[in-house]
Motif scaffolding. Structure first.
Motif, short mmCIF file in Angstrom:
data_model
loop_
_atom_site.label_atom_id
_atom_site.label_comp_id
_atom_site.label_asym_id
_atom_site.label_seq_id
_atom_site.Cartn_x
_atom_site.Cartn_y
_atom_site.Cartn_z
N UNK A 167 -116.99 -60.52 -12.09
CA UNK A 167 -117.51 -61.56 -12.85
C UNK A 167 -118.54 -61.32 -13.88
N UNK A 169 -118.95 -58.66 -15.51
CA UNK A 169 -118.00 -58.15 -16.72
C UNK A 169 -117.62 -59.02 -17.58
N UNK A 170 -116.94 -60.22 -16.66
CA UNK A 170 -116.23 -61.13 -17.70
C UNK A 170 -117.14 -62.02 -18.17
N UNK A 171 -118.41 -62.25 -18.01
CA UNK A 171 -119.58 -63.04 -18.52
C UNK A 171 -119.87 -62.27 -19.93
#
Lengths: 264, 279
Positions: A167, A169-171
């Motif tokens: 999460x 890394x996604x952000x």
């Protein structure tokens, strides 16, 4: 003051205890070898079947002097390392695929879970049917043994990657297709390394089965030949060599593992 | 010429009027084995550009879920979320997030952790490292630039996480109880750090916490939520002077605000208690 004298008295005690332990540890092997020598020469056992260490050492020296030792060593090491690398690579590849993609996991995991518990030695007869006494058959056995351990630990490692890291890394704008190399592989690495380390000893274990099934060189092959000639000293020397090699391999891998998981 | 100028200043005015975040009629429903559970029930609020909004509420009131939905990590059941006027479908680099746990990449040094975002957005390693070093200095961790996360204390890790979230220069910064896992002293220091940091960055901040003091110290506006299902009970504007620090907690104006908030929370707590007694 009473507390202090107590502490002062206790500390040298624990130091002395540690020194005694180190000394006893250093004496462990020599004591064992001496005892073995005494028992063998006492006449209580058959010296041909239970030769003393001196006879074993002579046999090993003769083995080395004849030039056969290095040929045997190379043959065995080649089988173990090639099989380990191939099985390990295959295990990591498929472990990442089954860990990451539920469809592939649904397709392959049931099959792998059925094949995994079968001891690799049980495949010796069919390997002889398929490959004869060729090197391919021996590699097959080692690869088979290594693969399942590495596959399972990689699979579990990939599944246990911290969702929070993904999460985060996604952000930060990590594209989903880069998630594997940026997060998943590294997150699973500690598990993969543990699997590989277990596989080191498994690769030696399957090597024994592979060479006993029939070979033309190799440490275990030499043990078997010596057994047929009742050269018990050579048999024991071979066992010692095998133990030493797999010990060194394990230590080397442990040192490598520390570097592989560099952030720990 | 004059006309063009007028229209451009009008569009600037327009942009200023447009909220940074618009949440309208947001409902979030979870499927559980006992049927559907309404976590968030028709929540609406706007956040102005540069505003610092705190969402307070008991655990389980859906405040983190609201934040995750603004972040694009969760999909709303109903309702719309606009950030900078554009709907949110998935995580966007102009929206940064700090979680309760730092979630630092353990295999990357502090510098590499912070440089990760710029790298992913296509910056060169040198550019990304320069951005990282600026932020490391800003959060006061220059000595630890090459350290790995497991060698840092919890407070230091969370400072790295904040710096990492700021590295992509987000227009909106979402913070989900970022100091919740820290001890009281560290937390007070971190609040002061955040207040100082806030004056230097231009981001709009939405900060979720269950600590009413933390909310009032930090925010321009506090949204108080109730649990089961999550709703916004009250908005409280915090008109305490800035620059602010946690010592503001001793001011009478602060105490009056806190009393307002506590009254709302107590009334709601009583209502929830009576309701559960009646059932």
């Amino acid at each position: 003051m009473a507390v202090r004298t107590d502490g002062r008295a206790r500390r040298p005690d624990s130091v002395r205890l540690r020194r005694v332990n180190i000394l006893v540890g250093a004496l462990s092997l020599p004591l064992f070898v001496c005892l073995w020598e005494l028992v063998s020469r006492s006449g209580a056992v058959n010296m041909v079947l239970f030769p003393p260490p001196t006879v074993v050492a002579t046999a090993v020296l003769e083995w080395i002097r004849s030039g056969q030792f290095f040929g045997d060593l190379l043959a065995s090491l080649f089988r173990v390392t090639t099989g380990f690398i191939m099985g390990g690579a295959l295990g990591i590849l498929l472990g990442v695929l089954t860990g990451q993609f539920p469809v592939i996991s649904s397709l392959l995991s049931p099959l792998f879970h059925i094949l995994r518990p079968i001891p690799p030695i049980a495949f010796v007869p069919i390997v002889i049917l398929w490959f004869g006494l060729s090197e391919a058959g021996k590699l097959f056995l080692v690869v088979w043994g290594v693969f399942f351990t590495v596959w399972l630990s990689t699979h579990i490692g990939v599944q246990k990657v911290d969702r929070g890291l993904i999460r985060a890394a996604l952000m930060l704008g990590t594209p989903r297709r880069q998630m594997l190399q940026e997060i998943v592989l590294l997150g699973a690495l500690p598990y993969i390394v543990v699997g590989l380390r277990t596989a080191v000893s498994i690769s030696f274990y399957t090597l024994v089965a592979a060479e006993l099934a029939g070979a033309f060189a190799g440490i275990v092959y030499r043990i078997e030949i010596a057994q047929q000639n009742l050269q018990t000293g050579q048999v024991m020397g071979g066992l010692a060599a095998l133990g030493l090699i797999s010990f060194v391999a394990d230590r080397l891998f442990a040192a490598l593992a520390e570097r592989l998981v560099w952030w720990r | 010429m004059k006309l063009a100028l007028a229209s451009s200043s009008a569009s600037v005015e327009e942009a200023r009027k447009q909220p940074a975040i618009q949440v309208s009629n947001l409902s979030i429903v979870f499927d559980t084995n006992r049927g559907q559970n309404i976590a968030v029930d028709r929540v609406s609020f706007d956040v102005a550009p540069g505003e610092f909004v705190c969402i307070v509420g008991p655990s389980g009131c859906g405040k983190s879920t609201v934040l995750n939905t603004i972040a694009g990590l969760e999909v709303p059941f109903e309702g719309d979320i606009l950030v900078e006027g554009a709907p949110v479908y998935s995580p966007r680099p102009d929206v940064g997030m700090v979680f309760q746990q730092p979630h630092l990449f353990p295999w990357k040094s502090v510098r590499r952790n912070i440089a990760h975002g710029p790298r992913m957005l296509g910056r060169s390693r040198a550019e990304a490292n320069a951005i990282a070093d600026d932020l490391i200095a800003m959060v006061g961790l220059t000595r630890f630039a090459d350290a790995y996360p497991n060698t840092l204390s919890g407070g230091m890790q969370q400072r790295v996480a904040i710096a990492r979230a700021l590295a992509n220069q987000p227009r909106v910064l979402l913070m989900d109880e970022p100091f919740g896992a820290l001890d009281a002293q560290t937390r007070a220091v971190m609040q002061d750090n955040l207040l100082a940091l806030r004056d230097r960055i231009k981001a709009t901040i939405v900060f979720v916490t269950h600590d009413i003091d933390e909310a009032i110290v930090l925010a321009d506006r506090v949204l108080i939520m109730s649990a089961g299902p999550g709703r916004i009970l009250r908005e409280v504007a915090v008109k305490l002077p800035r620059p602010r620090s946690s010592s503001v907690m001793l001011e009478p104006a602060y105490l009056a605000l806190k009393k307002d908030c506590l009254d709302v929370i107590r009334a709601e707590g009583l209502r929830a208690f009576n309701r559960s007694e009646a059932n």
